[in-house]
Motif scaffolding. Structure first.
Motif, PDB file in Angstrom:
ATOM      1  N   VAL A  64       0.863  -1.175   0.000  1.00  0.00           N
ATOM      2  CA  VAL A  64       0.000   0.000   0.000  1.00  0.00           C
ATOM      3  C   VAL A  64       0.906   1.234   0.000  1.00  0.00           C
ATOM      4  CG1 VAL A  64      -1.833   1.243   1.199  1.00  0.00           C
ATOM      5  CG2 VAL A  64      -1.767  -1.257   1.271  1.00  0.00           C
ATOM      6  N   GLY A  65       0.800   2.040  -1.061  1.00  0.00           N
ATOM      7  CA  GLY A  65       1.710   3.151  -1.246  1.00  0.00           C
ATOM      8  C   GLY A  65       2.999   2.673  -1.898  1.00  0.00           C
ATOM      9  N   GLY A  66       2.868   1.900  -2.967  1.00  0.00           N
ATOM     10  CA  GLY A  66       4.037   1.262  -3.563  1.00  0.00           C
ATOM     11  C   GLY A  66       4.382   1.711  -4.966  1.00  0.00           C
TER      12      GLY A  66
ATOM     13  N   VAL B  51       0.046  -3.442  -6.022  1.00  0.00           N
ATOM     14  CA  VAL B  51       0.286  -2.128  -5.440  1.00  0.00           C
ATOM     15  C   VAL B  51      -1.027  -1.354  -5.395  1.00  0.00           C
ATOM     16  CG1 VAL B  51       1.353   0.128  -5.872  1.00  0.00           C
ATOM     17  CG2 VAL B  51       2.714  -1.963  -6.097  1.00  0.00           C
ATOM     18  N   LEU B  52      -1.324  -0.782  -4.252  1.00  0.00           N
ATOM     19  CA  LEU B  52      -2.457   0.143  -4.117  1.00  0.00           C
ATOM     20  C   LEU B  52      -1.881   1.541  -3.929  1.00  0.00           C
ATOM     21  CD1 LEU B  52      -4.861  -1.720  -1.628  1.00  0.00           C
ATOM     22  CD2 LEU B  52      -4.564  -2.061  -4.092  1.00  0.00           C
ATOM     23  N   SER B  53      -2.235   2.457  -4.811  1.00  0.00           N
ATOM     24  CA  SER B  53      -1.715   3.822  -4.724  1.00  0.00           C
ATOM     25  C   SER B  53      -2.536   4.723  -5.625  1.00  0.00           C
ATOM     26  CB  SER B  53      -0.240   3.871  -5.141  1.00  0.00           C
ATOM     27  OG  SER B  53      -0.085   3.455  -6.475  1.00  0.00           O
TER      28      SER B  53
ATOM     29  N   TRP C 106      -1.513  -3.212 -10.344  1.00  0.00           N
ATOM     30  CA  TRP C 106      -1.819  -1.916  -9.736  1.00  0.00           C
ATOM     31  C   TRP C 106      -3.317  -1.694  -9.680  1.00  0.00           C
ATOM     32  CZ3 TRP C 106      -3.629   2.771 -12.357  1.00  0.00           C
ATOM     33  CH2 TRP C 106      -3.694   3.877 -11.493  1.00  0.00           C
ATOM     34  N   THR C 107      -3.789  -1.204  -8.518  1.00  0.00           N
ATOM     35  CA  THR C 107      -5.171  -0.789  -8.345  1.00  0.00           C
ATOM     36  C   THR C 107      -5.177   0.643  -7.830  1.00  0.00           C
ATOM     37  OG1 THR C 107      -5.866  -3.052  -7.796  1.00  0.00           O
ATOM     38  CG2 THR C 107      -7.364  -1.271  -7.192  1.00  0.00           C
ATOM     39  N   ALA C 108      -5.814   1.537  -8.578  1.00  0.00           N
ATOM     40  CA  ALA C 108      -5.872   2.942  -8.170  1.00  0.00           C
ATOM     41  C   ALA C 108      -6.621   3.064  -6.847  1.00  0.00           C
ATOM     42  CB  ALA C 108      -6.566   3.764  -9.255  1.00  0.00           C
ATOM     43  N   THR C 109      -5.984   3.677  -5.851  1.00  0.00           N
ATOM     44  CA  THR C 109      -6.577   3.758  -4.519  1.00  0.00           C
ATOM     45  C   THR C 109      -6.175   5.062  -3.842  1.00  0.00           C
ATOM     46  OG1 THR C 109      -6.371   1.344  -4.311  1.00  0.00           O
ATOM     47  CG2 THR C 109      -6.866   2.579  -2.310  1.00  0.00           C
ATOM     48  N   ASP C 110      -7.175   5.831  -3.449  1.00  0.00           N
ATOM     49  CA  ASP C 110      -6.965   7.047  -2.666  1.00  0.00           C
ATOM     50  C   ASP C 110      -7.369   6.724  -1.233  1.00  0.00           C
ATOM     51  OD1 ASP C 110      -7.076   9.492  -1.361  1.00  0.00           O
ATOM     52  OD2 ASP C 110      -7.870  10.564  -3.092  1.00  0.00           O
ATOM     53  N   LEU C 111      -6.422   6.771  -0.311  1.00  0.00           N
ATOM     54  CA  LEU C 111      -6.684   6.362   1.064  1.00  0.00           C
ATOM     55  C   LEU C 111      -7.631   7.290   1.815  1.00  0.00           C
ATOM     56  CD1 LEU C 111      -3.108   5.154   1.952  1.00  0.00           C
ATOM     57  CD2 LEU C 111      -5.152   3.732   1.848  1.00  0.00           C
ATOM     58  N   THR C 112      -7.980   8.422   1.232  1.00  0.00           N
ATOM     59  CA  THR C 112      -8.979   9.292   1.851  1.00  0.00           C
ATOM     60  C   THR C 112     -10.383   8.982   1.354  1.00  0.00           C
ATOM     61  OG1 THR C 112      -8.766  11.044   0.188  1.00  0.00           O
ATOM     62  CG2 THR C 112      -7.246  11.116   2.049  1.00  0.00           C
ATOM     63  N   ASP C 113     -10.503   8.038   0.419  1.00  0.00           N
ATOM     64  CA  ASP C 113     -11.797   7.621  -0.122  1.00  0.00           C
ATOM     65  C   ASP C 113     -12.147   6.263   0.475  1.00  0.00           C
ATOM     66  OD1 ASP C 113     -13.897   6.546  -1.670  1.00  0.00           O
ATOM     67  OD2 ASP C 113     -13.245   7.617  -3.476  1.00  0.00           O
ATOM     68  N   ALA C 114     -12.938   6.254   1.549  1.00  0.00           N
ATOM     69  CA  ALA C 114     -13.208   5.034   2.301  1.00  0.00           C
ATOM     70  C   ALA C 114     -13.824   3.941   1.432  1.00  0.00           C
ATOM     71  CB  ALA C 114     -14.129   5.345   3.482  1.00  0.00           C
ATOM     72  N   GLU C 115     -14.747   4.318   0.554  1.00  0.00           N
ATOM     73  CA  GLU C 115     -15.400   3.320  -0.294  1.00  0.00           C
ATOM     74  C   GLU C 115     -14.402   2.693  -1.269  1.00  0.00           C
ATOM     75  OE1 GLU C 115     -19.157   2.982  -3.456  1.00  0.00           O
ATOM     76  OE2 GLU C 115     -18.904   4.750  -2.181  1.00  0.00           O
TER      77      GLU C 115
ATOM     78  N   SER D 196     -10.745  -1.843  -2.942  1.00  0.00           N
ATOM     79  CA  SER D 196      -9.400  -2.260  -3.335  1.00  0.00           C
ATOM     80  C   SER D 196      -8.866  -3.345  -2.410  1.00  0.00           C
ATOM     81  CB  SER D 196      -8.447  -1.062  -3.322  1.00  0.00           C
ATOM     82  OG  SER D 196      -8.829  -0.098  -4.277  1.00  0.00           O
ATOM     83  N   LEU D 197      -9.073  -3.175  -1.109  1.00  0.00           N
ATOM     84  CA  LEU D 197      -8.589  -4.167  -0.157  1.00  0.00           C
ATOM     85  C   LEU D 197      -9.371  -5.473  -0.264  1.00  0.00           C
ATOM     86  CD1 LEU D 197      -7.915  -1.941   2.977  1.00  0.00           C
ATOM     87  CD2 LEU D 197      -6.217  -3.143   1.598  1.00  0.00           C
TER      88      LEU D 197
END
Length: 262
Positions: free
Chosen positions: A14-16, A37-39, A53-62, A67-68
């Motif tokens: 996560v953050g890779g 990688v989630l980022s 790679w999966t696009a993931t914004d950690l401030t977007d809970a949904e 992604s997880l």
């Protein structure tokens, strides 16, 4: 009877896409793991083709939950949490906005909690102990002016991982199913995030490189963290590491005038 090939061991970072997380992701891919990688940004450059790679914004809970869920659909052998939000600049507490504090908490602490809550069960579903690597910081031990939100959120994250490690201690039921390791750089690391905060022409020659974390990442992949459970490790520029208890990392704090950046 034809022997079936063993499925590849799976890893998640996560953050890779850049920075230390990318150094870990590349090392695990080189070691033969199937790395996701989630980022927010796409991994680019040499080795990016070996990473999912999966696009993931950690401030977007949904989005994080989705992604997880995908990443933990099967067993995981190794997980690294390297996502971080330093802040736009170093600033005194009285100059920090609440929105900045909330983002630091969302990324540095709540994102870690969410990752642990989803990945620990997946790490326990393997036939060998799973390993969770948390990327820490010298600010956990040194705090310092101009970094109040970053220091507080990183220290809380370190305590969260310490608590989990103690729950997974040798005398706990199923302790061999999960090992927790924390690691931090001995000095500043040359990353895109740091470069955005430095002036043109800045000399990065004495900065560490993300690939300095590759030897430790390979060790964790090979041994699943045997002998390192609960450790806080300092990684130096040559890729060697030592327990933080042997000597505290050097503080990167400095005096910050009110309203000044870094």
């Amino acid at each position: 009877m034809t022997a079936h090939a063993q499925p590849r061991r799976r890893a998640l970072v996560v953050g890779g896409s850049t920075g230390i997380g990318r150094g870990v992701a590349d090392a695990w891919a080189e070691a033969g793991l199937d790395v996701t990688v989630l980022s927010r940004s796409t991994p680019t450059g040499p080795g990016a083709d070996r990473l999912r790679w999966t696009a993931t914004d950690l401030t977007d809970a949904e989005q994080v939950a989705g992604s997880l869920a995908l990443a933990t659909a099967g067993p995981l052998h190794a997980v690294c949490y390297s996502a971080v939000h330093y802040g736009d600049r170093r600033a005194l507490f009285r100059d920090c906005a609440e929105a900045e504090w909330r983002r630091q908490i969302d990324v540095n602490l709540h994102g870690l909690w969410l990752t642990l809550s989803r990945t620990v069960p997946a790490l326990r579903r393997t036939d060998t102990p799973g390993v969770f690597l948390g990327i820490s910081s010298e600010v956990v031990y040194n705090a310092g002016p101009g970094r109040s939100g970053y220091a507080a959120s990183k220290a809380a994250g370190a305590a969260l991982l310490d608590s989990l490690a103690q729950e997974e201690s040798a005398d706990a039921p199923g302790a061999e199913a999960l090992r927790v390791v924390q690691a931090l750089p001995a000095g500043m690391v040359d990353t895109p995030g740091i470069r955005r905060r430095r002036p043109d022409g800045f000399d990065y020659s004495d900065y560490m490189r993300p690939a300095g974390f590759a030897p430790l990442a390979r060790e964790l992949a090979a041994t699943a963290g045997a002998g390192l459970h609960g450790a806080h490790l300092v990684v130096d520029g040559d890729g060697a590491w030592y327990p933080v208890g042997e000597r505290l990392p050097v503080s990167q704090s400095r005096r910050i005038p009110s309203g000044a950046g870094s």
